[in-house]
Design an enzyme around this catalytic site. Sequence first.
Site, PDB file in Angstrom:
ATOM      1  N   LEU A 264      10.982   1.500   6.993  1.00 44.94           N
ATOM      2  CA  LEU A 264      10.340   1.989   5.773  1.00 44.94           C
ATOM      3  C   LEU A 264      11.093   3.230   5.293  1.00 44.94           C
ATOM      4  O   LEU A 264      11.359   4.133   6.096  1.00 44.94           O
ATOM      5  CB  LEU A 264       8.881   2.350   6.060  1.00 44.94           C
TER       6      LEU A 264
ATOM      7  N   GLU B  76      12.577   2.621  13.793  1.00 40.17           N
ATOM      8  CA  GLU B  76      11.609   3.653  13.404  1.00 40.17           C
ATOM      9  C   GLU B  76      10.456   3.620  14.388  1.00 40.17           C
ATOM     10  O   GLU B  76      10.544   2.948  15.420  1.00 40.17           O
ATOM     11  CB  GLU B  76      11.137   3.424  11.964  1.00 40.17           C
TER      12      GLU B  76
ATOM     13  N   LYS C 204       6.301  -1.641   1.971  1.00 42.89           N
ATOM     14  CA  LYS C 204       5.104  -1.111   2.634  1.00 42.89           C
ATOM     15  C   LYS C 204       3.987  -2.134   2.463  1.00 42.89           C
ATOM     16  O   LYS C 204       3.093  -1.993   1.617  1.00 42.89           O
ATOM     17  CB  LYS C 204       4.739   0.266   2.055  1.00 42.89           C
TER      18      LYS C 204
ATOM     19  N   TYR D 239       0.824  -1.204   0.000  1.00 42.97           N
ATOM     20  CA  TYR D 239       0.000   0.000   0.000  1.00 42.97           C
ATOM     21  C   TYR D 239       0.861   1.257   0.000  1.00 42.97           C
ATOM     22  O   TYR D 239       2.083   1.196   0.169  1.00 42.97           O
ATOM     23  CB  TYR D 239      -0.970  -0.007   1.181  1.00 42.97           C
TER      24      TYR D 239
HETATM   25  N1  PDD Z   1       2.731   5.235   7.616  1.00 43.25           N
HETATM   26  N2  PDD Z   1       7.436   3.915   8.971  1.00 43.25           N
HETATM   27  C1  PDD Z   1       6.276   3.237   9.015  1.00 43.25           C
HETATM   28  C2  PDD Z   1       6.268   1.877   9.613  1.00 43.25           C
HETATM   29  C3  PDD Z   1       5.105   3.829   8.523  1.00 43.25           C
HETATM   30  O1  PDD Z   1       3.950   3.143   8.547  1.00 43.25           O
HETATM   31  C4  PDD Z   1       5.149   5.157   7.991  1.00 43.25           C
HETATM   32  C5  PDD Z   1       3.950   5.857   7.444  1.00 43.25           C
HETATM   33  C6  PDD Z   1       6.394   5.822   7.973  1.00 43.25           C
HETATM   34  C7  PDD Z   1       6.538   7.213   7.400  1.00 43.25           C
HETATM   35  O2  PDD Z   1       6.574   7.177   5.995  1.00 43.25           O
HETATM   36  P1  PDD Z   1       6.037   8.408   5.135  1.00 43.25           P
HETATM   37  O3  PDD Z   1       6.803   9.608   5.540  1.00 43.25           O
HETATM   38  O4  PDD Z   1       6.318   8.002   3.738  1.00 43.25           O
HETATM   39  O5  PDD Z   1       4.566   8.561   5.413  1.00 43.25           O
HETATM   40  C8  PDD Z   1       7.508   5.165   8.460  1.00 43.25           C
HETATM   41  C9  PDD Z   1       1.557   5.728   6.963  1.00 43.25           C
HETATM   42  C10 PDD Z   1       1.284   7.177   7.139  1.00 43.25           C
HETATM   43  C11 PDD Z   1       0.409   4.815   7.317  1.00 43.25           C
HETATM   44  O6  PDD Z   1       0.625   3.609   7.325  1.00 43.25           O
HETATM   45  O7  PDD Z   1      -0.714   5.286   7.523  1.00 43.25           O
END
Ligand code: PDD
Length: 282
Positions: A200, A176, A144, A30
């Site tokens: 991620l 993270e 992801k 996703y």
């Molecule tokens: N999640 N690490 C993880 C495990 C995450 O699920 C997310 C973001 C990030 C940050 O990535 P980005 O800056 O590309 O949003 C890091 C999204 C927002 C979610 O699952 O809803």
Amino acid sequence: MIYLNGKFLPIEQAYIPVLDRGFIFGDGVYEVIPVYSCLPFRLDEHLARLQHSLDGIRLANPYTVSHWRSLIESLVAQNEGGDQYLYLHITRGTARRDHAFPAGVEPTVFMMSTPLAIPGQELLTTGVAAITAQDNRWGRCDIKAISLLPNVLLRQLAVDACTMETILLRDGLLTEGAASNIFIVRNDVLLAPPKDHRMLPGITYDLILELAAANAITHEIRDISEYELRTAKEIMLTSSTKEILPIVRLDGQPVGSALPGAVFRQLNELYQNYKATVMRGK
Ligand code: PDD
């Protein structure tokens, strides 16, 4: 309105078969893309990461970049004009239950838009609390993947403790957050863990490092130990839906002065200016 397998339709009318491999195995990937005033933010970067995730699970991208762009534009246009975030979800499709990949099956493609409520000024001024936990996820956290059970359980720990996020430690190193990337500041240096299979590759993470480089903010990308995390002067989290947030308490202990720090304030201002510039130029 949502998008499902070639059609736009009201969400109440959208169904997927129970044998969809996303439902049965969590076999899919996703993306989450923020949209400010109808403008998808860092769209090319999100679509590139989607390709990386699809490659990681050996699933062919069902659409070209230009087709994704036009579908996304239509979906945004069909939803309310305010800030929103897009959720894109692709699974390996519907087939008789068998772990191995099915042959000749079309992937399921789903997209929806949700109003985006970025953190208000109060949280930016007071900061938020976080807890730590051991990172018990798999070895490909750079994908992801929709199979998010460990992230769900880890994030719930934060909610149970009335905090905003769970910061994860693996083998004594910061990886993270349960749904965010984490930066710290020590000795006036912004530190970020390296992008590898343990985390991620955040789109916001990349933007923060770009802004730091362009504005002579001293920064280093390297492993961060638990000790360094616990004795950091500043900690902050980043994500597409939270932007950048200061963490001022960790496991009940104050972080630095327990107030948002100078590096956070500078990065947040740079981030907001960048966003405003992109939106002006659309
Ligand atoms: N999640 N690490 C993880 C495990 C995450 O699920 C997310 C973001 C990030 C940050 O990535 P980005 O800056 O590309 O949003 C890091 C999204 C927002 C979610 O699952 O809803």
